[in-house]
Design an enzyme around this catalytic site. Structure first.
Site, PDB file in Angstrom:
ATOM      1  N   ARG A   1       3.804   7.467  -4.772  1.00  0.00           N
ATOM      2  CA  ARG A   1       5.153   7.714  -4.145  1.00  0.00           C
ATOM      3  C   ARG A   1       6.054   6.697  -4.683  1.00  0.00           C
ATOM      4  O   ARG A   1       7.415   6.950  -4.190  1.00  0.00           O
ATOM      5  CB  ARG A   1       4.825   7.323  -2.543  1.00  0.00           C
ATOM      6  N   TYR A   2       5.711   5.697  -5.344  1.00  0.00           N
ATOM      7  CA  TYR A   2       6.509   4.978  -6.025  1.00  0.00           C
ATOM      8  C   TYR A   2       7.192   5.307  -7.429  1.00  0.00           C
ATOM      9  O   TYR A   2       7.994   4.685  -7.946  1.00  0.00           O
ATOM     10  CB  TYR A   2       5.987   3.400  -6.257  1.00  0.00           C
ATOM     11  N   ILE A   3       6.374   6.158  -8.097  1.00  0.00           N
ATOM     12  CA  ILE A   3       6.734   6.456  -9.685  1.00  0.00           C
ATOM     13  C   ILE A   3       7.152   7.931  -9.526  1.00  0.00           C
ATOM     14  O   ILE A   3       6.929   8.860  -8.679  1.00  0.00           O
ATOM     15  CB  ILE A   3       5.624   6.212 -10.553  1.00  0.00           C
TER      16      ILE A   3
END
Length: 835
Positions: free
Chosen positions: A116-118
């Protein structure tokens, strides 16, 4: 009961058949759908589905990888974790996915951030080579709701570029990655009918020995090493990691080797950031050369990798070499390019046909013929009738679909129709058709141009990172540090590291083999262990060095059958471990009377005293071992006396009967050797030295220990050192824009220290160095190579001998193009020179 037995037997047979069928189904599924890549696009199913899902999502912007995983799950019947791992694996190879955020680091083993962060999107390269809906074969997804590609139309040897690894049922695959540019260049060579070679290239850098690569097939092997640099005499630095090894694993292997006593270091510090850097502080008394060899021998600084190229061809696994994979990829690319050209040709011809129809329809005012028609069939018939006079101008027959399409032309287009633009469009289409037909007729040239464009467009900053070079074979016994103490019970015949109550023999390595000689004239070689019985009455033991032709054993023994005394000299170069060898004639009652081991073949003089009761006239005499020829251990030796011997005592220590040790330098690996590899430097005695000259204008003196390491690329001259020889050097002085010559004798003779003998300054470099007594050179100067002036100089007459720190004498300006040594070296033919 019989009926019950038959029923049980039938059930057993049924279960066996079910097991066989189910197992085969499972094995086939794992092989085809999970572990082994397809030869067409070089992808496993999960990788293919990821790329297809990303293509469906592609709008030029980055997408959250969590969303990509969700999209992929429409096609891949497995969990999100396996899809996420596969995406990270593709992204870390920096080819198909343009990444954003923390995607981890294969060098350090750091994992990527949560999906979800990349973010990521397909790279321009991937969009160019991997996708074309018109040439893709499709199939239904696992739930029948979606279409997915059978294989992607990959126009690049992706399998060889990225490599692949997988374990299936009953087989595995391991294809090593290769260099992007070299793959394209090899494909071009293949299409041109030229030979090519392919060797692995790793993004982690390092060095690789490909002498046993075997085209990447089963049975092959490559050795991969890190680059290790000497920072100073007590510090070395590791600048990369081997393929498949992280810095954490590398540090752990170094610490483990240190704990086991195989290497001796004070500390290891991981300073890895943008670049890999591990700093190792050495323990006192340990040399950098010895430590570097030990790191390669006992840690993950060197690893062996066994490739095993297995791919899916026609739904079956096949084992093929990388050469065949490259050839297949090139041919497959040609087929895809041909398919694209044929599709494009058909589209262009349809464009030309409709444009021509439209031109006739509007210019010949055929649209007016339909004004009076009241039915649809009448409209179509009127248009068809109006076109008939002009059908010969067309390239194919007019179909009903063509006519229907003409009826869809709007009045606005008819009113604004530009004949000139229409003619230009048709001419342009005709030119495009001719170009496509030319490309089809010259498909091979078209494919070459396609690859050349790929190389030009995407080849920047994709140069080879792994240096190809042969590695020397490190004998671990010769570099192993003494990390154990060996004890011996001479009388009872036990040796071992655990016999601490017995007599201390010497320090050794736990990798050593120990050679043992006994009173009964027998010999055995065994590995160091906690406790080993080797036979009673030990007279000598030492660490055994295989293939040692200099250590000579002098022995006198009594034959138990005849009572005759024999003397022999022999070497022990190779044997079978733990096998007992008899050094006498083998008769019962034989025994050793005298024994010595001599590192350099020394031959002593001994005094032999016979028994007082013997009939010999001379009961005391000297025996000279130097009169004996050195033979093998199985020789019986020469007769000393037939009379009984009371005793044998050393009278005079001997001198070496061997010539000096011949030493060679192998410039391919930068190591000295005794095996005849490379350039013979000469025959060396104990105090002899080697002098090495380097490109940076420095020299270094060293002994001739085989553990010495030399940077082969920096060495310009190496020879046996003679302090009376005069060194002649020519170097460029960048500040003065001139070439200077100087002659000097080597004064500073400290071993393993580099001394610069040219003027210090940025841009200064060594042009020539020689130890020829009377050097004559030809100097060529001038601005153009076609108009060079030659001057012959006898440097021994023009340049005086001065100190090694002097600047020297100017012999030419910066217009000197080359200098050639023309005199023959006197007495120094045994030397390496790169000038």
């Amino acid at each position: 009961m019989p009926e019950q037995d038959n029923h049980t037997e039938q059930n057993s047979v049924l279960i066996n058949q079910m097991y066989q069928n189910w197992f085969l189904d499972y094995a086939s599924y794992v092989i085809l759908e999970r572990a082994v890549p397809s030869i067409e696009d070089g992808l496993k199913p999960v990788q293919r589905r990821i790329l297809h899902a990303m293509k469906e999502m592609d709008d030029g912007r980055y997408n959250k990888i969590a969303n990509v995983i969700g999209q992929t799950m429409q096609y891949h019947p497995h969990g999100d974790a396996s899809i996420g791992d596969a995406i990270i694996n593709i992204g870390q190879k920096d080819l198909l996915i343009d990444t954003q955020g923390n995607w981890g680091d294969v060098r350090t083993g750091d994992s990527a951030a949560a999906p979800r962060y990349i973010e990521g999107r397909l790279s321009k390269f991937a969009l160019d080579v991997a996708f074309n809906g018109k040439t893709t074969d499709w199939q239904l997804s696992y739930d029948g709701r979606k279409n997915e590609p059978v294989t992607l139309p990959m126009k690049f040897p992706l399998l060889l570029s990225q490599g692949a690894e997988g374990i299936a049922v009953g087989l595995s695959t391991k294809i090593l990655p290769h260099n992007f540019c070299e793959l394209i260049e090899s494909a071009i060579k293949y299409l041109k009918g030229k030979k090519f070679e392919l060797y692995p290239d790793f993004g982690t850098g390092g060095m690789i020995d490909v002498s046993n690569y075997n085209d990447g097939t089963r049975g092959g092997k490559v050795r991969v090493r890190v680059h290790i640099e000497e920072v100073d005499k007590k510090t070395i630095a590791i600048k990369d990691v081997p393929y498949g090894v992280t810095t954490t694993q590398l540090v752990d292997s170094i610490l483990k080797a240190n704990d086991s006593g195989k290497i001796k270091i004070k500390s290891v510090t991981d300073n890895t950031a943008k670049d890999v850097e591990l700093l190792i502080q050495l323990a006192p008394g340990v040399t950098t050369d010895q430590t570097i060899d030990a790191l390669y021998a006992f840690t993950d600084c060197e690893v062996s990798i066994s490739p095993n190229a297995c791919v899916i061809i026609n739904d079956k696994p096949h084992f093929v070499g990388v050469t065949e994979l490259l050839k297949y990829s090139a041919e497959h690319t040609k087929k895809l390019l041909l398919k694209e050209l044929e599709i494009k040709l058909n589209e262009l011809e349809e464009d030309w046909h409709y444009s021509s129809l439209e031109k006739i329809f509007i210019e010949k005012r055929i649209y007016r013929d339909i004004e009076e028609q009241t039915t649809w069939e009448g409209v179509l018939t009127a248009i068809d009738k109006g076109l008939k006079p002009y059908v010969k101008k067309l390239r194919r027959a007019v179909t009903q679909d063509d006519i229907i399409k003409l009826t869809e032309i709007k009045i606005k287009r008819i009113s604004k129709y530009d004949t000139f633009k229409a003619d230009e469009h048709i001419k342009g289409t005709e030119a495009a058709i001719d170009e496509v037909k030319h490309n089809i007729a010259h498909l091979n040239d078209y494919a070459i141009a396609y690859y050349e464009n790929l190389l030009k467009k995407y080849g920047k900053d994709r140069e080879r990172k792994t240096e190809i070079r042969p590695f020397e074979t490190i004998q671990v016994q010769s570099i192993a540090i003494a990390n154990a103490k060996l004890y011996v019970n001479y009388k009872e015949g036990f040796i071992g590291t655990g016999l601490k109550k017995d007599e201390f023999a010497f320090e050794c390595s736990d990798l050593d083999n120990i050679i043992v000689f006994r009173k009964d004239g027998k010999m055995i070689i065994t590995k160091v262990a906690d406790k080993t019985f080797v036979g009673k009455d030990i007279i000598y033991l030492a660490a055994f060095i295989k293939n040692d032709e200099r250590t000579t054993y002098n022995m006198m023994y009594l034959d138990g059958k005849t009572g005759i005394a024999y003397a022999k000299r022999f070497n022990v170069t190779g044997i079978t471990r733990d096998k007992e060898y008899d050094l006498t004639k083998g008769n019962p009652g034989s025994k050793c009377l005298y024994f010595t081991a001599n590192a350099n073949g020394e031959a002593e003089v001994v005094t032999v005293t016979l028994s007082p009761g013997s009939k010999a006239r001379n009961k005391v005499f000297d025996f000279f071992f130097e009169e004996l020829e050195i033979k093998g251990r199985s020789s019986q030796g020469n007769q000393v006396t037939k009379y009984p011997i009371k005793g044998v005592k050393l009278k005079e220590k001997g001198r070496s009967t061997l010539s000096g040790q011949k030493i060679w330098y192998d410039d391919t690996v930068g190591r000295l050797n005794k095996d005849g590899n490379g350039i013979l430097l000469g025959s060396f005695e104990e105090n002899d030295r080697i002098i090495t000259f380097y490109k940076d204008g420095s020299y270094e003196l060293s002994d001739y220990e085989l553990t010495n390491r030399f940077e082969a690329d920096d060495v310009v001259r190496m020879e046996k050192f003679n302090p009376n020889k005069v060194v002649t050097a020519i170097y460029f002085d960048n500040k003065g824009k001139q070439f200077n010559a100087k002659r000097f004798k080597v004064e500073s003779q400290t071993l393993k220290n580099r001394y610069s003998f040219i003027k210090e300054g940025e841009g200064n470099y060594l042009e020539l160095v020689t130890t020829t007594a009377e050097p004559v050179v030809i100097v060529r100067t001038g601005k153009k190579k076609s108009e060079l002036e030659e001057t012959t100089m006898a440097l021994h007459e023009q340049i005086e001998i001065t100190g090694w720190k002097t600047i020297g004498t100017r012999i030419a300006g910066n217009d000197m193009k080359e200098v050639t040594l023309v005199s023959t070296p006197d007495g120094e033919n045994q030397a390496l020179s790169l000038f």
